[in-house]
Design a protein around this motif. Sequence first.
Motif, PDB file in Angstrom:
ATOM      1  N   TYR A  12       4.548  -0.140  -9.257  1.00  0.00           N
ATOM      2  CA  TYR A  12       5.359  -1.542  -9.133  1.00  0.00           C
ATOM      3  C   TYR A  12       6.632  -1.452  -9.512  1.00  0.00           C
ATOM      4  O   TYR A  12       7.494  -1.977  -8.863  1.00  0.00           O
ATOM      5  CB  TYR A  12       4.595  -2.468 -10.252  1.00  0.00           C
ATOM      6  N   ALA A  15       8.848   0.033  -6.548  1.00  0.00           N
ATOM      7  CA  ALA A  15       8.738  -1.108  -5.535  1.00  0.00           C
ATOM      8  C   ALA A  15       9.844  -2.065  -5.775  1.00  0.00           C
ATOM      9  O   ALA A  15      10.632  -2.495  -5.001  1.00  0.00           O
ATOM     10  CB  ALA A  15       7.429  -1.997  -5.382  1.00  0.00           C
ATOM     11  N   LEU A  59       1.140   0.991   1.674  1.00  0.00           N
ATOM     12  CA  LEU A  59       0.745  -0.445   1.763  1.00  0.00           C
ATOM     13  C   LEU A  59       1.885  -1.311   1.145  1.00  0.00           C
ATOM     14  O   LEU A  59       2.246  -2.227   1.720  1.00  0.00           O
ATOM     15  CB  LEU A  59      -0.734  -0.707   1.409  1.00  0.00           C
ATOM     16  N   VAL A  60       2.115  -0.890  -0.086  1.00  0.00           N
ATOM     17  CA  VAL A  60       3.332  -1.693  -0.832  1.00  0.00           C
ATOM     18  C   VAL A  60       4.347  -1.434   0.013  1.00  0.00           C
ATOM     19  O   VAL A  60       5.265  -2.363   0.215  1.00  0.00           O
ATOM     20  CB  VAL A  60       3.329  -1.284  -2.157  1.00  0.00           C
ATOM     21  N   ASP A  62       4.774  -1.188   3.262  1.00  0.00           N
ATOM     22  CA  ASP A  62       4.629  -1.825   4.355  1.00  0.00           C
ATOM     23  C   ASP A  62       5.114  -3.174   4.175  1.00  0.00           C
ATOM     24  O   ASP A  62       5.977  -3.932   4.788  1.00  0.00           O
ATOM     25  CB  ASP A  62       3.373  -1.666   4.964  1.00  0.00           C
ATOM     26  N   ALA A  63       4.305  -3.815   2.894  1.00  0.00           N
ATOM     27  CA  ALA A  63       4.709  -5.070   2.427  1.00  0.00           C
ATOM     28  C   ALA A  63       6.235  -5.382   2.212  1.00  0.00           C
ATOM     29  O   ALA A  63       6.470  -6.499   2.435  1.00  0.00           O
ATOM     30  CB  ALA A  63       3.890  -5.377   1.480  1.00  0.00           C
ATOM     31  N   ILE A  64       6.780  -4.717   1.701  1.00  0.00           N
ATOM     32  CA  ILE A  64       8.162  -5.098   0.989  1.00  0.00           C
ATOM     33  C   ILE A  64       9.157  -4.603   2.103  1.00  0.00           C
ATOM     34  O   ILE A  64      10.303  -4.995   1.927  1.00  0.00           O
ATOM     35  CB  ILE A  64       8.602  -4.464  -0.310  1.00  0.00           C
ATOM     36  N   SER A  65       8.816  -3.798   3.049  1.00  0.00           N
ATOM     37  CA  SER A  65       9.697  -3.504   4.213  1.00  0.00           C
ATOM     38  C   SER A  65       9.576  -4.555   5.375  1.00  0.00           C
ATOM     39  O   SER A  65       8.601  -5.248   5.457  1.00  0.00           O
ATOM     40  CB  SER A  65       9.807  -2.163   4.452  1.00  0.00           C
ATOM     41  N   LEU A  73       1.523   3.144   5.483  1.00  0.00           N
ATOM     42  CA  LEU A  73       0.124   3.445   4.895  1.00  0.00           C
ATOM     43  C   LEU A  73      -0.317   4.710   5.449  1.00  0.00           C
ATOM     44  O   LEU A  73      -0.729   5.388   4.750  1.00  0.00           O
ATOM     45  CB  LEU A  73      -0.934   2.259   5.272  1.00  0.00           C
TER      46      LEU A  73
ATOM     47  N   ILE B  35      -1.196 -10.337   3.381  1.00  0.00           N
ATOM     48  CA  ILE B  35      -0.737  -9.199   2.505  1.00  0.00           C
ATOM     49  C   ILE B  35       0.497  -9.273   1.964  1.00  0.00           C
ATOM     50  O   ILE B  35       0.871  -8.766   0.736  1.00  0.00           O
ATOM     51  CB  ILE B  35      -1.451  -7.633   3.075  1.00  0.00           C
ATOM     52  N   ARG B  36       1.119  -9.258   2.865  1.00  0.00           N
ATOM     53  CA  ARG B  36       2.869  -9.049   2.823  1.00  0.00           C
ATOM     54  C   ARG B  36       3.476 -10.148   1.641  1.00  0.00           C
ATOM     55  O   ARG B  36       4.046  -9.528   0.928  1.00  0.00           O
ATOM     56  CB  ARG B  36       3.662  -9.231   4.049  1.00  0.00           C
ATOM     57  N   VAL B  39       2.504  -9.448  -1.992  1.00  0.00           N
ATOM     58  CA  VAL B  39       3.200  -8.280  -2.625  1.00  0.00           C
ATOM     59  C   VAL B  39       4.391  -8.661  -3.077  1.00  0.00           C
ATOM     60  O   VAL B  39       5.080  -8.148  -4.026  1.00  0.00           O
ATOM     61  CB  VAL B  39       2.976  -7.228  -1.723  1.00  0.00           C
ATOM     62  N   ARG B  40       5.418  -9.434  -2.021  1.00  0.00           N
ATOM     63  CA  ARG B  40       6.641  -9.679  -2.214  1.00  0.00           C
ATOM     64  C   ARG B  40       7.044 -10.468  -3.393  1.00  0.00           C
ATOM     65  O   ARG B  40       7.910 -10.337  -4.197  1.00  0.00           O
ATOM     66  CB  ARG B  40       7.399 -10.084  -0.830  1.00  0.00           C
ATOM     67  N   MET B  43       6.936  -8.890  -6.885  1.00  0.00           N
ATOM     68  CA  MET B  43       8.231  -8.275  -6.868  1.00  0.00           C
ATOM     69  C   MET B  43       9.229  -8.897  -7.867  1.00  0.00           C
ATOM     70  O   MET B  43       9.952  -8.518  -8.436  1.00  0.00           O
ATOM     71  CB  MET B  43       8.857  -7.704  -5.922  1.00  0.00           C
TER      72      MET B  43
END
Lengths: 167, 321
Positions: A12, A15, A59-60, A62-65, A73, B35-36, B39-40, B43
């Motif tokens: 975390y 990220a 996966l994280v 992928d989600a934040i980019s 992933l 999902i995206r 998660v964002r 943050m």
Amino acid sequence: MISRCGLAALIYAAAVLQTSAVLTPEKGISVCWLCLAALLCVWTMAAAEAAAWGGLIGLVGDAISGSPMGVQLVGMSTLCFLLALLREKWDCRSLAALTLIAIVQTAGLLGCAALTARLGESHPVLTDEAYLIVGCSTATGLCAALVVALWRTLRTGFVSLVFAQRT
Amino acid sequence: MRQASATPAAFAVLALAWLIGGGLWVAPSEISDAIRWPVRDAMQPGQVGLAVVVDAAESRWTEWRRDDQDGELRSVEKERDEWRDRFLALQAAQAAEAGEGSDPQRLPLEIAASPSEPLTVPDVVHAAVLGVERDLLRKRTSRLLSRGTTDGIAVDDIVLAGPLPLLDQGSDSQVAPDMPVLAGGCVVGRIKLSGRWTSTVEPVTDPEFRSYIRLVRPTARGPLFGAEGLLVGNGDGTCGLELIAATEPVSVGDYVYGRMPDAASMAPLCYGRVVAAELPEGAAHWVVTVAPFTLLDEHRSVQILRELPNPVRMASHFETP
């Protein structure tokens, strides 16, 4: 070894650092903090567990980019699996091996993401991105080496201190 | 060499990862976004906390740098003060030596010098401050003039024009422009206009007032004469000093005197004291504020310093055949 909760907190934090504009500029060379977290998995876990945590980190990522979901992933879990296997096979513990693994891992992940983003183009030009990938990989490798060297120095100093107090 | 842990379970985990990744790759954007975005969103607390930590670290760093710079500045100021004290001590020693060298008793002069009389002698005439309210003065003066013989005298002869304060002495008392006006032994202004009966005085704090001065520093070895400059009225009850070079030593507490006396004056006249002295970065001259010892408004009577022919010299002239 680090606990699973600790590792989750570390992912975390990585990220957060990855998405923070303070420590990670939007353009230019920067440290891939998620790759550092994945490096910890590679360095301390067996291949199966490293692949699982690598998949979660990917996966994280992928989600934040902005990349399509699933690319990091697959890439991160595969890299963690292969590098953990190599590390176990050759019993790598040196600082140089750690730096090399970090560089290979970051370059592999970023290269995979860049190639995937250019899949639809007829003439993909990756020259600039290649320089960026090399720079980011080197920065991440050096950062990993610095962190581990610092950790080892502190641990050695602490052990020496405890030993001196006991004697 | 150790046995690698390439177990079937590891390959199963890897295959599962590929399966999930492939599924997400081909899945519609609704599923990806499901999902995206969570998660964002997750943050955000971490990013807020990181921003707080970074801000705190930056402010600490800035404070530390400021403290460091303040310490350096204090060190430089201390060194400057030490050098200034040393300079003053050397200046005092030099003045003492010069004073000893010019002592007439030490001169190898065998011829006895006869005393001489100066051509002019200073003289003081007292004057009352009539004030600045012209209308009141005109009314009073016209009332006075109407009582007696007023032939040849007009109100305007007595109440001079202008905003400056009036004194009740004029050219009939040998008062002339530029004569210093004193109060309690200190300069409060100078004669600006001189009528037959009255005159106007320009206070030292008037913005148009200008006078050459010299700084005098009281030391344990006696007064030291410092830099020369120009005294300028600020118009707010204080004066400023101009044309004092940055290389000259100036300190708060220095006395401000008129420039050295010539043959006719009896002694340098006192104006006030330095209350603030600042040397801006890169400036060629000091910015000095002077507080006069006394102001014209505080007095109802003043003295005008005149310069008259020496009566002894004049008498000898008339006695000589």
